[in-house]
Design a protein around this motif. Sequence first.
Motif, PDB file in Angstrom:
ATOM      1  N   GLN A 182       0.799  -1.008  -0.021  1.00 21.39           N
ATOM      2  CA  GLN A 182       0.029   0.079   0.019  1.00 21.39           C
ATOM      3  C   GLN A 182       0.912   1.503   0.107  1.00 21.39           C
ATOM      4  N   PRO A 183       1.641   1.480  -0.984  1.00 19.65           N
ATOM      5  CA  PRO A 183       2.687   2.458  -0.911  1.00 19.65           C
ATOM      6  C   PRO A 183       1.783   3.899  -1.249  1.00 19.65           C
ATOM      7  N   TYR A 184       2.491   5.004  -1.141  1.00 20.89           N
ATOM      8  CA  TYR A 184       1.848   6.226  -1.253  1.00 20.89           C
ATOM      9  C   TYR A 184       1.890   6.734  -2.870  1.00 20.89           C
ATOM     10  N   TYR A 185       0.504   6.581  -3.156  1.00 22.41           N
ATOM     11  CA  TYR A 185       0.395   7.263  -4.780  1.00 22.41           C
ATOM     12  C   TYR A 185      -0.879   7.537  -5.134  1.00 22.41           C
ATOM     13  N   LEU A 186      -1.390   8.400  -5.921  1.00 22.24           N
ATOM     14  CA  LEU A 186      -2.786   8.678  -6.266  1.00 22.24           C
ATOM     15  C   LEU A 186      -2.805   8.614  -7.869  1.00 22.24           C
ATOM     16  N   GLU A 187      -4.038   7.961  -8.332  1.00 22.35           N
ATOM     17  CA  GLU A 187      -4.262   7.612  -9.802  1.00 22.35           C
ATOM     18  C   GLU A 187      -4.990   8.619 -10.273  1.00 22.35           C
ATOM     19  N   ALA A 188      -4.713   9.371 -11.294  1.00 20.62           N
ATOM     20  CA  ALA A 188      -5.466  10.237 -11.926  1.00 20.62           C
ATOM     21  C   ALA A 188      -5.900   9.300 -13.398  1.00 20.62           C
ATOM     22  N   GLU A 189      -6.926   9.278 -13.614  1.00 19.04           N
ATOM     23  CA  GLU A 189      -7.529   8.469 -14.699  1.00 19.04           C
ATOM     24  C   GLU A 189      -8.225   9.047 -15.778  1.00 19.04           C
ATOM     25  N   LEU A 190      -7.938   9.237 -16.946  1.00 17.10           N
ATOM     26  CA  LEU A 190      -8.623   9.901 -17.967  1.00 17.10           C
ATOM     27  C   LEU A 190      -9.378   8.579 -18.901  1.00 17.10           C
ATOM     28  N   ASN A 191     -10.426   8.810 -18.799  1.00 17.07           N
ATOM     29  CA  ASN A 191     -11.426   7.628 -19.822  1.00 17.07           C
ATOM     30  C   ASN A 191     -11.948   8.401 -21.346  1.00 17.07           C
ATOM     31  N   SER A 192     -11.492   7.485 -22.142  1.00 15.46           N
ATOM     32  CA  SER A 192     -11.887   7.858 -23.470  1.00 15.46           C
ATOM     33  C   SER A 192     -13.721   7.368 -23.404  1.00 15.46           C
ATOM     34  N   PRO A 193     -14.528   7.860 -24.396  1.00 11.86           N
ATOM     35  CA  PRO A 193     -15.805   7.316 -24.507  1.00 11.86           C
ATOM     36  C   PRO A 193     -15.781   5.819 -24.906  1.00 11.86           C
ATOM     37  N   MET A 194     -16.875   5.165 -24.843  1.00 10.88           N
ATOM     38  CA  MET A 194     -16.857   3.787 -25.230  1.00 10.88           C
ATOM     39  C   MET A 194     -16.727   3.706 -26.850  1.00 10.88           C
ATOM     40  N   CYS A 195     -15.885   2.765 -27.188  1.00  9.21           N
ATOM     41  CA  CYS A 195     -15.764   2.707 -28.838  1.00  9.21           C
ATOM     42  C   CYS A 195     -16.143   1.245 -29.220  1.00  9.21           C
ATOM     43  N   ARG A 196     -17.199   1.260 -30.168  1.00  7.92           N
ATOM     44  CA  ARG A 196     -17.524   0.113 -30.404  1.00  7.92           C
ATOM     45  C   ARG A 196     -16.791  -0.256 -31.939  1.00  7.92           C
ATOM     46  N   LEU A 197     -15.991  -1.134 -32.067  1.00  8.23           N
ATOM     47  CA  LEU A 197     -15.154  -1.483 -33.209  1.00  8.23           C
ATOM     48  C   LEU A 197     -15.495  -2.699 -33.777  1.00  8.23           C
ATOM     49  N   TRP A 198     -15.786  -2.418 -35.226  1.00  9.21           N
ATOM     50  CA  TRP A 198     -15.701  -3.680 -36.067  1.00  9.21           C
ATOM     51  C   TRP A 198     -14.302  -3.920 -36.268  1.00  9.21           C
ATOM     52  N   PRO A 199     -14.419  -5.414 -36.730  1.00  8.24           N
ATOM     53  CA  PRO A 199     -13.093  -6.273 -36.887  1.00  8.24           C
ATOM     54  C   PRO A 199     -12.138  -5.378 -37.884  1.00  8.24           C
ATOM     55  N   GLY A 200     -10.837  -5.210 -37.404  1.00  4.86           N
ATOM     56  CA  GLY A 200      -9.908  -4.248 -38.034  1.00  4.86           C
ATOM     57  C   GLY A 200      -9.931  -2.682 -37.857  1.00  4.86           C
ATOM     58  N   GLU A 201     -11.145  -2.211 -37.168  1.00  8.90           N
ATOM     59  CA  GLU A 201     -11.374  -0.850 -36.947  1.00  8.90           C
ATOM     60  C   GLU A 201     -10.407  -0.554 -35.738  1.00  8.90           C
ATOM     61  N   ALA A 202     -10.258   0.942 -35.527  1.00  8.66           N
ATOM     62  CA  ALA A 202      -9.524   1.492 -34.340  1.00  8.66           C
ATOM     63  C   ALA A 202     -10.107   2.665 -33.889  1.00  8.66           C
ATOM     64  N   CYS A 203      -9.941   3.217 -32.927  1.00  9.79           N
ATOM     65  CA  CYS A 203     -10.459   4.683 -32.262  1.00  9.79           C
ATOM     66  C   CYS A 203      -9.197   4.892 -31.637  1.00  9.79           C
ATOM     67  N   ASP A 204      -9.084   6.728 -31.503  1.00 11.74           N
ATOM     68  CA  ASP A 204      -7.949   7.148 -30.811  1.00 11.74           C
ATOM     69  C   ASP A 204      -8.361   8.079 -29.541  1.00 11.74           C
ATOM     70  N   PHE A 205      -7.618   7.922 -28.584  1.00 17.17           N
ATOM     71  CA  PHE A 205      -7.832   9.103 -27.549  1.00 17.17           C
ATOM     72  C   PHE A 205      -6.770   9.889 -27.241  1.00 17.17           C
ATOM     73  N   GLU A 206      -6.955  11.487 -27.311  1.00 17.77           N
ATOM     74  CA  GLU A 206      -5.743  12.364 -27.421  1.00 17.77           C
ATOM     75  C   GLU A 206      -5.952  12.865 -25.982  1.00 17.77           C
ATOM     76  N   THR A 207      -4.928  13.014 -25.218  1.00 22.53           N
ATOM     77  CA  THR A 207      -4.521  13.842 -24.187  1.00 22.53           C
ATOM     78  C   THR A 207      -3.154  14.430 -24.215  1.00 22.53           C
ATOM     79  N   GLU A 208      -3.288  15.600 -23.190  1.00 16.64           N
ATOM     80  CA  GLU A 208      -1.966  16.551 -23.145  1.00 16.64           C
ATOM     81  C   GLU A 208      -1.773  16.780 -21.808  1.00 16.64           C
ATOM     82  N   TRP A 209      -0.304  16.697 -21.383  1.00 23.58           N
ATOM     83  CA  TRP A 209       0.007  17.131 -20.093  1.00 23.58           C
ATOM     84  C   TRP A 209       0.933  18.359 -19.918  1.00 23.58           C
TER      85      TRP A 209
END
Length: 392
Positions: free
Chosen positions: A252-279
């Motif tokens: 139980q070390p000392y850390y905090l998680e900040a979690e950014l979620n993309s929208p749900m992506c419904r993908l057909w075979p071979g399809e892809a979706c992107d999620f862009e973030t900046e720090w």
Amino acid sequence: MQVTFGGHPYLFVNPRLAGKYFPPNSSQWFNYGGDKLWLLPEGNNDEQHWPGNSDLIDDGPFSFRKLSEGRQCEIELTGPADPQTGIQFQRTIRLAGDSPAIHFRASMKNVTGHVVEWSMQSVSQYDTADPRSPSGFNHDLWTFIPVNSSSGYLNRYHVRFGPAQNSAVTVRDDGLFTVHYVHVAAELWLDSTDGWLAVVDGSSKYAMVERFQYEQSKKYPGKASVIFWTNGPEVKLSDDGTPFLTANSDDQPYYLEAELNSPMCRLWPGEACDFETEWFPTRAGEEFHGAADAGILIHPLRATRRDTGKIRLSGSFGAFFLGRLVAHFYNEHGAGLGTLPVADVNPIEPVSLETEIVPPGKPARLSLHLEDENGIDRGSLQELQVAEGDNR
């Protein structure tokens, strides 16, 4: 992965696993720290939930490719195809020469022959140990994010795990949801739409702002666009119903998680979706009043007109770009009166304004912009009406 700015390391690195690597194991979790890509929804209900632990998604080896270097540096990381979830991750990370900003593009591809649906999750583990005494936690570590005024959650946030009555969590009068880190396990979900969160270390006066694009028309996992996790002992009930905290340990070390979620992506075979973030790493202060395109507000801007016609400016900020602050002036009808450079800025130092300027004309409104070293307007830090002063 570690991020260091001005000599300040932001992310948690597990000292027990530093420099080590263990092959994927779906029955264990090897938490190395740093930053990760995960999937949502999480659970072991069915094949539409990611079970977690150090499987191929969490712990698989990524190939590395350099895309560019020089004024702009960019790399590409490609993970293995995971047969359980049907997903293959790819991630590009880009640094530019005009700012300490870090740009991420995560992509998930359906590598199966059937439809899959997932959300990508960018998980950053921030170090919350006391830098002066690492055996204890940092008592001045905070997170901030604007709440959704039309939130689908009771109290405008949802306690997914941990105590419902948590004095470390509050919604301020200015609409900012804050977490004051304490060493107790809690998971907090928010349906924030503003597209940013901030992690502020009040002891070192460094901050990190993570930005994302909220997509109003799309579905988010459990409605959550952002999740915070504070790591620590868990509150449990004994067999006789007595509440207790689990024993503290190296797990139980000392850390905090900040979690950014993309929208749900419904993908057909071979399809892809992107999620862009900046720090955006920058400097902070003893207060925090929000984030804008160009930086953070430490002390909000004040603009007061003197009898002499001068305007007194005061405020402090953390900049995202190297350049200068430029005041834009407007009259009572909204017509522009001109601009005036006010101060040079550098993300490595907090900006403190205490000055008087001679404006063009008699402005009723002022907006403080940041122009980078290439002359590009990076947006406003704050806009406000010019107040009539008491001339003291």
